[in-house]
Each structure stands twice: as structure tokens, then as C-alpha cells.
Write a protein that holds these residues in place. Structure first.
Motif, mmCIF file in Angstrom:
data_model
loop_
_atom_site.group_PDB
_atom_site.id
_atom_site.type_symbol
_atom_site.label_atom_id
_atom_site.label_comp_id
_atom_site.label_asym_id
_atom_site.label_seq_id
_atom_site.Cartn_x
_atom_site.Cartn_y
_atom_site.Cartn_z
ATOM 1 N N LEU A 224 6.911 2.252 4.589
ATOM 2 C CA LEU A 224 5.982 2.625 3.524
ATOM 3 C C LEU A 224 5.656 1.410 2.664
ATOM 4 C CD1 LEU A 224 4.427 4.805 1.910
ATOM 5 C CD2 LEU A 224 6.553 5.317 0.691
ATOM 6 N N VAL B 33 -3.502 9.130 0.735
ATOM 7 C CA VAL B 33 -2.379 9.789 1.391
ATOM 8 C C VAL B 33 -2.550 11.312 1.334
ATOM 9 C CG1 VAL B 33 0.141 9.919 1.545
ATOM 10 C CG2 VAL B 33 -0.934 7.889 0.551
ATOM 11 N N ALA C 108 -1.317 14.802 1.734
ATOM 12 C CA ALA C 108 0.080 15.242 1.779
ATOM 13 C C ALA C 108 0.181 16.690 1.365
ATOM 14 C CB ALA C 108 0.936 14.382 0.855
ATOM 15 N N LEU D 217 7.291 11.548 -1.370
ATOM 16 C CA LEU D 217 6.566 10.281 -1.484
ATOM 17 C C LEU D 217 6.736 9.695 -2.883
ATOM 18 C CD1 LEU D 217 3.372 11.366 0.458
ATOM 19 C CD2 LEU D 217 4.827 9.433 1.092
ATOM 20 N N ILE E 70 -2.997 3.919 -5.184
ATOM 21 C CA ILE E 70 -2.584 4.917 -4.192
ATOM 22 C C ILE E 70 -2.995 6.283 -4.716
ATOM 23 C CG2 ILE E 70 -0.616 5.971 -2.988
ATOM 24 C CD1 ILE E 70 0.931 3.335 -3.475
ATOM 25 N N ILE F 228 -2.405 10.244 -3.762
ATOM 26 C CA ILE F 228 -1.707 11.234 -2.923
ATOM 27 C C ILE F 228 -2.334 12.581 -3.240
ATOM 28 C CG2 ILE F 228 0.524 12.282 -2.383
ATOM 29 C CD1 ILE F 228 1.850 9.793 -3.655
ATOM 30 N N LEU G 227 -3.053 7.297 5.169
ATOM 31 C CA LEU G 227 -1.681 7.444 5.651
ATOM 32 C C LEU G 227 -1.359 8.925 5.851
ATOM 33 C CD1 LEU G 227 1.032 6.170 6.342
ATOM 34 C CD2 LEU G 227 1.624 6.280 3.916
ATOM 35 N N THR H 192 1.037 11.918 6.655
ATOM 36 C CA THR H 192 2.477 12.033 6.360
ATOM 37 C C THR H 192 3.113 13.329 6.836
ATOM 38 O OG1 THR H 192 1.973 12.994 4.205
ATOM 39 C CG2 THR H 192 2.262 10.613 4.288
#
Ligand SMILES: [Zn+2]
Length: 451
Positions: free
Chosen positions: A216, A232, A234, A243, A322, A324, A351, A353
């Protein structure tokens, strides 16, 4: 959803919503293959919507009996079922508006259930802590064990006593794996006669959980060097908190630069509050934060976003950061906006996950498709797309086989569920080969006698 009948009494093991191709989901989620008022009790293994999401429909159709689950599962359901009702309601409003605008003449869509149904559902829950043996219907006892899959997750052991005769059935729910962040490892099951076992990764192996933090960090640093940002997708429940905890540790250890991190989801905010309220489910690592009086789910570079206007501001944001955001399979939710804005830029990273079901946008991105539909518009994918499968909350093939080892000597039969057909069949073959136990995939509607 599994139906268990004992002396004419019906108990449901989980009652989830189907996730996958929209058309199939629409059909499968509206049907309930049995009368709601014919059920005596519901046992819920954990809060994920593919296990819990249909319970309010059951209540809407007349179910008034108890729903047994661990305390953390009940609190998570409060947040998650309300969120699901909200999605059902707003989807119906959206569809009906579009139908009227286009004059399709189609009848209005009714939400699968709404917040009133969830209000009626929540008081039916009975909180049962791990290892508290509870009688749920006559001659049937239930005991939840820690499944190590998500906060509050359990595998359940059901014991039927009929005079001197005892039959024990275990249902794995979703089985986790050792060393996942925050939660404890799956417990060892007690001896049972029959087992209903999940097989999500029945034919695959994950990379080592211990390497995941380093991986990561590498992904974050590479994206920062390119001047891009990280998107991300998620699951709001579990994955987001894992995370956050890992990024907290990496930031503390200066393994990643202190760039802004956004958790963009009202559900994730509510669910994180439930996590904070249930430290009894934490493992040693998460407890260390509490011992230092540090919030594992909060640090200076992290910001939770509830407000939709705040979320929209991220669209124009430059430089490394970032975000998420759910949904985990990119089928709905705010992450779609971030993907629409970000996947075209080669500096960015998407990304993945978690598990991506067939035909979902997440699966298409994961499999390397260079052009995908987002909000119905064809969109080029230039961003780097990576997967962190080690964060998976599901045991892989070898972990499933290892979990089974201590109970294999007394097992009469294993039923494989919760997997795509190839995965289930492969795991059945592995179990037969290694333990010489009858193991078979249980298809929808199949019936078995346990004696
Ligand atoms: Zn699950």
C-alpha cells in the motif's frame, strides 16, 4: 439465505440481497421463496448486505419473530439497513422520474423496502455475544463464534437435541483470515456433524497479509511521484476502516507523506462510529491505539466527508490525495463520480480492495478493460488499476482447508455455498481429496436431510 427445518419449525440462516448483474439482482431480490409468517427465527452471521439486506423485506411481508446476531452486528445493521433502504427509495424516485419524462407508460417502481420497514425490523434483533448458548426454537440451540471476517462477524453452531440423539450443524457465514487489521483471527470450530461452508475463494490463494502495508505504501508513493491521486473504491463497512487504520500506521511511521486522505461516504462515517463503540471485537494491534489513547480511525491528515457538496469539491482538487469511497464494487455511490473524473488521467491510480462480482464495474476495471461505461457514458481508462487482494475478508482455499482440519475427522458432509460455480466445485474437490469427506456445492433450492 438457508432454510433449516427442525421438528416442523423453520429457522433462516441469513437473509441477504443478491449482488451482481442488475437485471438478475432486481428479479432475485424481489422474490422471497417462502412465506414470511412461516418462519420462527432468523440467525444472522454478520452485517454485510449480501447476508442481512433482505431482512427488512421479510418484515415488510409479515415476519415478526426474533433475529439473533452479535451486538456489533446489530449496531452495524442499524446503519447499513437504513442506508440500503435509502438507496432503494432514491433508486425508485430516480427510475419513476425517468419513466415519466420518457412517457414509457410503465407502472411506477416501488422500493423493495423503505426506512419504515427498517424501523420495524430493528426491535426484532436479539443481541447474543460470542459463545453465549441460546435456545432459539424448541430443541435447537445456537452459539456464535468469531469468524474473523468483519466487525461482529460470526460462524454459528446449531445443536439439535432429540432425546439421546444430537445433531450439530455449523454455518461458516463468511470466514475471515488470520492477521486482518482491526479484528481478531477466526476461531477454531468445535466438532460438528455437518458444515455449510462459504467458498468465495475456493480455488484461489491470496498474497500474504503481512506484505500488504508495504504494498500500500508503495502504491501511494508511486502515485504521489506522478502527481496523481488515488481513488480507492471500498466497502463502507470493514474495508474503509482497515484502510484508514493502515494509512494511520503508515503516516505515523513516515512511510507515506502526509497527503490529504478523504473518506467520502456518510455510511462509512456512521459505521466508523459503530467500530469505535465495539472495542471488544478488536485485536491486539487495534487495542494498542486505545492504550495510547489514540483514535485508530482518526488522524490529522484524514477527513471524513458526509456532505455531498464537500464531496463534489474533490472533483476539482489538484495534487496528490487519496479518496476512499464506496461502493466497493463501483456499482453505485460516490465513488462513481470520482472514477468518472479520475480514470482518464494516467497519473492517477484506482486501487481495488475487495472482491468484485461478475459483471460489476469494479470487475471490469480489475480485469483491465480500457473503456468502461460510467453513468451510461463510455469512458477511457488511462489510470493505473491495481488490486490489493491481501485485504480480502475471505479465507482463500488453503485457509479454508486449514480451518476445516480440526473438525474434519468427525464431519459427515460439507455443503459449499457463497461462491461462483467454479470456485465451489474446486473447493469441494479439494475437501474430498484431502479429508475424504463428502463435499458438494449446494445449488439454489436444493434440499438435504441431516440426521
Ligand atoms: Zn461478508
Amino acid at each position: 439465505m438457508h432454510r433449516l427445518t427442525v421438528n416442523g419449525q423453520t429457522v433462516l440462516l441469513d437473509c441477504g440481497l443478491y449482488q451482481g448483474r442488475r437485471k438478475d439482482a432486481e428479479r432475485l431480490n424481489r422474490e422471497l421463496p417462502l412465506r414470511a409468517d412461516s418462519i420462527e427465527a432468523v440467525v444472522l452471521s454478520h452485517a454485510h448486505i449480501d447476508h442481512s439486506g433482505k431482512i427488512p423485506l421479510l418484515v415488510k411481508q409479515g415476519y415478526r419473530g426474533p433475529i439473533y446476531a452479535t451486538p456489533a452486528t446489530v449496531d452495524l445493521c442499524d446503519a447499513m439497513l437504513r442506508d440500503t433502504a435509502h438507496i432503494q427509495e432514491s433508486d425508485a424516485v430516480f427510475t419513476n422520474k425517468r419513466q415519466r419524462r420518457r412517457n414509457t407508460g410503465e407502472p411506477d417502481v416501488v422500493p423493495l423496502y423503505d426506512h419504515n420497514d427498517v424501523d420495524r425490523t430493528m426491535p426484532l434483533f436479539r443481541k447474543v455475544p460470542y459463545h453465549k448458548v441460546t435456545s432459539i426454537v424448541e430443541s435447537l440451540q445456537y452459539e456464535p463464534y468469531d469468524a474473523g471476517h468483519m466487525l461482529g462477524s460470526s460462524f454459528v453452531v446449531l445443536t439439535h437435541r432429540d432425546g439421546p440423539k444430537t445433531v450439530r450443524l455449523a454455518y461458516s457465514g463468511d470466514l475471515g483470515r488470520p492477521h486482518l487489521p482491526i479484528i481478531r483471527d477466526p476461531e477454531t470450530p468445535p466438532p460438528v456433524d455437518y458444515l455449510i461452508l462459504e467458498s468465495t475463494y475456493g480455488d484461489r490463494l491470496h498474497s500474504q497479509q503481512t506484505e500488504v502495508a508495504g504494498k500500500l505504501a508503495g502504491i501511494v508513493n508511486r502515485t504521489v511521484q506522478r502527481g496523481g491521486h488515488l481513488i480507492v473504491p471500498a466497502f463502507a463497512v470493514g474495508r474503509v476502516q482497515q484502510l484508514v487504520l493502515m494509512l494511520h500506521q503508515l503516516t505515523n511511521a513516515k512511510q507515506i507523506p502526509p497527503i490529504p486522505i478523504f473518506v467520502d461516504s456518510p455510511l462509512a462515517v456512521n459505521v466508523t462510529a459503530v467500530f469505535r463503540a465495539h472495542p471488544e471485537c478488536f485485536d491486539e494491534e487495534a487495542r494498542q491505539f486505545l492504550d495510547r489513547q489514540e483514535d485508530p480511525f482518526g488522524f490529522s491528515t484524514l477527513q471524513y466527508i458526509r456532505d455531498v457538496e464537500e464531496s463534489k469539491k474533490l472533483n476539482g482538487r489538484q495534487g496528490p490525495f487519496i479518496v476512499i469511497s464506496p461502493s466497493g464494487m463501483c456499482e453505485a455511490g460516490r465513488v462513481l463520480h470520482h472514477l468518472r473524473n479520475g480514470v482518464g488521467d494516467a497519473r492517477n491510480t484506482v486501487l481495488i480492495t475487495g472482491f468484485q462480482a461478475q459483471n460489476t464495474l469494479g470487475r471490469k476495471l480489475q480485469s483491465g478493460m480500457k473503456r468502461v461505461n460510467i453513468f451510461g457514458d463510455p469512458t477511457d481508462v488511462n489510470a493505473e488499476v491495481l488490486s490489493l487482494d491481501a485485504l480480502s475478508g475471505h479465507a482463500d482455499r488453503d485457509e479454508l482447508l486449514a480451518w476445516l482440519a480440526p473438525i474434519a475427522p468427525t464431519l459427515k458432509k460439507v455443503f459449499l455455498v457463497h461462491g461462483e460455480p467454479d470456485e465451489s466445485a474446486a473447493l469441494a474437490a479439494s475437501i474430498r481429496e484431502r479429508y475424504k469427506i463428502e463435499a458438494l456445492p449446494a445449488t439454489r433450492g436444493a434440499n438435504f436431510v441431516l440426521a
